[in-house]
Design a protein around this motif. Structure first.
Motif, PDB file in Angstrom:
ATOM      1  N   ASN A  14      50.705  50.386  60.129  1.00 20.41           N
ATOM      2  CA  ASN A  14      50.237  49.906  58.814  1.00 20.41           C
ATOM      3  C   ASN A  14      49.170  50.671  58.035  1.00 20.41           C
ATOM      4  N   LYS A  15      48.260  51.267  58.876  1.00 22.26           N
ATOM      5  CA  LYS A  15      47.391  52.544  58.154  1.00 22.26           C
ATOM      6  C   LYS A  15      48.201  53.473  57.554  1.00 22.26           C
ATOM      7  N   VAL A  16      49.216  53.995  58.379  1.00 22.31           N
ATOM      8  CA  VAL A  16      50.034  55.225  57.960  1.00 22.31           C
ATOM      9  C   VAL A  16      50.590  54.909  56.720  1.00 22.31           C
ATOM     10  N   GLU A  70      40.931  57.904  61.236  1.00 19.12           N
ATOM     11  CA  GLU A  70      39.937  56.979  60.483  1.00 19.12           C
ATOM     12  C   GLU A  70      39.460  56.031  61.497  1.00 19.12           C
ATOM     13  N   ASP A  71      38.441  55.230  61.314  1.00 19.08           N
ATOM     14  CA  ASP A  71      38.076  54.145  62.151  1.00 19.08           C
ATOM     15  C   ASP A  71      37.399  53.164  61.091  1.00 19.08           C
ATOM     16  N   THR A  72      37.981  51.996  61.019  1.00 18.54           N
ATOM     17  CA  THR A  72      37.306  50.917  60.271  1.00 18.54           C
ATOM     18  C   THR A  72      36.991  49.706  61.093  1.00 18.54           C
ATOM     19  N   GLY A  73      35.888  49.062  60.475  1.00 14.27           N
ATOM     20  CA  GLY A  73      35.259  47.936  60.834  1.00 14.27           C
ATOM     21  C   GLY A  73      35.006  46.829  59.925  1.00 14.27           C
ATOM     22  N   GLY A 152      45.500  42.621  60.671  1.00 14.12           N
ATOM     23  CA  GLY A 152      43.839  42.385  60.872  1.00 14.12           C
ATOM     24  C   GLY A 152      43.065  41.087  60.014  1.00 14.12           C
ATOM     25  N   TYR A 153      42.140  41.349  59.544  1.00 14.74           N
ATOM     26  CA  TYR A 153      41.208  40.351  59.071  1.00 14.74           C
ATOM     27  C   TYR A 153      41.716  40.009  57.592  1.00 14.74           C
ATOM     28  N   ASP A 154      42.910  40.654  57.069  1.00 18.07           N
ATOM     29  CA  ASP A 154      43.329  40.653  55.667  1.00 18.07           C
ATOM     30  C   ASP A 154      43.134  39.010  55.186  1.00 18.07           C
ATOM     31  N   SER A 155      43.764  38.193  55.971  1.00 24.24           N
ATOM     32  CA  SER A 155      43.866  36.875  55.504  1.00 24.24           C
ATOM     33  C   SER A 155      42.449  36.095  55.267  1.00 24.24           C
ATOM     34  N   GLU A 173      47.922  46.332  44.824  1.00 22.45           N
ATOM     35  CA  GLU A 173      46.656  45.466  44.431  1.00 22.45           C
ATOM     36  C   GLU A 173      45.250  45.684  45.557  1.00 22.45           C
ATOM     37  N   LYS A 174      45.883  45.561  46.900  1.00 29.33           N
ATOM     38  CA  LYS A 174      44.735  45.905  47.919  1.00 29.33           C
ATOM     39  C   LYS A 174      44.083  47.302  47.696  1.00 29.33           C
ATOM     40  N   ASN A 175      44.913  48.262  47.350  1.00 27.90           N
ATOM     41  CA  ASN A 175      44.475  49.580  47.001  1.00 27.90           C
ATOM     42  C   ASN A 175      43.319  49.718  45.847  1.00 27.90           C
ATOM     43  N   SER A 178      40.191  48.585  48.009  1.00 26.33           N
ATOM     44  CA  SER A 178      40.455  49.178  49.475  1.00 26.33           C
ATOM     45  C   SER A 178      39.351  49.923  50.004  1.00 26.33           C
ATOM     46  N   HIS A 179      38.557  49.697  51.197  1.00 27.40           N
ATOM     47  CA  HIS A 179      37.746  50.646  51.710  1.00 27.40           C
ATOM     48  C   HIS A 179      38.495  51.757  52.399  1.00 27.40           C
ATOM     49  N   ARG A 180      39.825  51.756  52.706  1.00 26.44           N
ATOM     50  CA  ARG A 180      40.534  52.888  53.280  1.00 26.44           C
ATOM     51  C   ARG A 180      41.032  53.551  51.881  1.00 26.44           C
ATOM     52  N   LYS A 181      41.327  53.182  50.782  1.00 24.28           N
ATOM     53  CA  LYS A 181      41.614  53.692  49.657  1.00 24.28           C
ATOM     54  C   LYS A 181      40.639  54.595  49.256  1.00 24.28           C
TER      55      LYS A 181
HETATM   56  P1  IMP Z   1      40.872  50.556  63.911  1.00 27.13           P
HETATM   57  O1  IMP Z   1      39.881  50.549  65.123  1.00 27.13           O
HETATM   58  O2  IMP Z   1      40.277  51.616  62.855  1.00 27.13           O
HETATM   59  O3  IMP Z   1      42.277  50.579  64.229  1.00 27.13           O
HETATM   60  O4  IMP Z   1      40.672  49.165  63.268  1.00 27.13           O
HETATM   61  C1  IMP Z   1      39.828  48.113  63.913  1.00 27.13           C
HETATM   62  C2  IMP Z   1      40.511  46.674  63.449  1.00 27.13           C
HETATM   63  O5  IMP Z   1      39.684  46.386  62.163  1.00 27.13           O
HETATM   64  C3  IMP Z   1      41.716  46.433  63.168  1.00 27.13           C
HETATM   65  O6  IMP Z   1      42.600  46.408  64.396  1.00 27.13           O
HETATM   66  C4  IMP Z   1      41.887  45.289  62.385  1.00 27.13           C
HETATM   67  O7  IMP Z   1      41.633  44.162  62.937  1.00 27.13           O
HETATM   68  C5  IMP Z   1      40.635  45.693  61.601  1.00 27.13           C
HETATM   69  N1  IMP Z   1      41.106  46.383  60.230  1.00 27.13           N
HETATM   70  C6  IMP Z   1      40.965  47.495  59.863  1.00 27.13           C
HETATM   71  N2  IMP Z   1      41.224  47.744  58.770  1.00 27.13           N
HETATM   72  C7  IMP Z   1      41.851  46.678  58.263  1.00 27.13           C
HETATM   73  C8  IMP Z   1      42.085  46.261  56.875  1.00 27.13           C
HETATM   74  O8  IMP Z   1      42.239  47.280  56.010  1.00 27.13           O
HETATM   75  N3  IMP Z   1      42.459  45.062  56.660  1.00 27.13           N
HETATM   76  C9  IMP Z   1      41.936  44.017  57.792  1.00 27.13           C
HETATM   77  N4  IMP Z   1      41.704  44.460  58.971  1.00 27.13           N
HETATM   78  C10 IMP Z   1      41.430  45.453  59.188  1.00 27.13           C
END
Ligand code: IMP
Length: 195
Positions: A14-16, A70-73, A152-155, A173-175, A178-181
């Protein structure tokens, strides 16, 4: 036009997809799978920054190539920024998206403050040096799940300025939010200056 080849150190397809949708023509992003690397990269640290650094360092050590990770929380303010760095494993090591959502909604049920943010850290290793970029998307947690896109937590997350969850949005739209964007835009701006 010279395309810069760069490895994205993740096994999350999904991230890719999300990153490829925003990088444009100049960057040729190669996933770990495409690079022929079949390895689960550990995320043992207690900060997004340290985990991102570890992931890019591991892949750089294996390939010697330019790469980023990248790491996202998801940081929920009423829960002292939990699940944060533990977002993937909030309900246990099985990394179950639905179990994580259920636990989060249970823990947040008694709280009135539903403000949260997604925070992304990108660690880039470019010509042997590391650079960090951050992207934040503020919003609120909805107590009812809506939508089926994303992951993930999108919903359960409605970004500030929108009236629907990330899971009710197309990737385009998410982009917009979005944090990642946001973190990726900084990465791309940096790389553009290098070529
Ligand atoms: P990771 O450790 O960066 O892979 O991400 C940790 C977790 O954060 C993921 O398994 C997802 O549950 C959640 N997460 C990361 N990015 C998103 C996002 O864009 N939308 C919703 N959940 C996300």
């Amino acid at each position: 036009m010279t395309r810069i080849e760069i490895i994205f150190a993740t096994n999350n397809s999904n991230k890719v997809k999300e990153i490829k949708s925003v990088v444009g023509e100049q960057l040729n992003v190669i996933s770990l799978q495409e690079a022929g690397i079949n390895q689960d990269i550990p995320e043992p640290h207690d900060s997004l920054e340290a985990n991102a650094s570890e992931k890019s360092a591991v892949i750089h050590a294996i390939t010697g190539k330019n790469c980023f990770s990248e790491d996202t929380g998801l940081e929920v303010f009423a829960l002292n920024k939990a699940p944060g760095v533990k977002s993937a494993r909030y309900a246990g090591d099985h990394r179950d998206f639905q179990a994580n959502i259920d636990l989060l909604l249970k823990n947040l049920a008694a709280e009135t403050n539903k403000i949260a943010q997604f925070r992304t850290i990108i660690s880039l290793i470019w010509q042997g040096n590391e650079y960090l970029f951050e992207g934040i998307c503020k919003g609120i947690i909805t107590m009812e799940q809506k939508g089926s896109e994303g992951f993930g937590y999108d919903s359960i997350f409605i970004p500030e300025g929108a009236n629907k969850t990330f899971a009710e949005m197309s990737m385009e739209e998410k982009n917009k939010y979005s944090h990642r964007k946001k973190a990726t835009t900084q990465l791309i701006d940096f790389l553009k200056k290098q070529i």
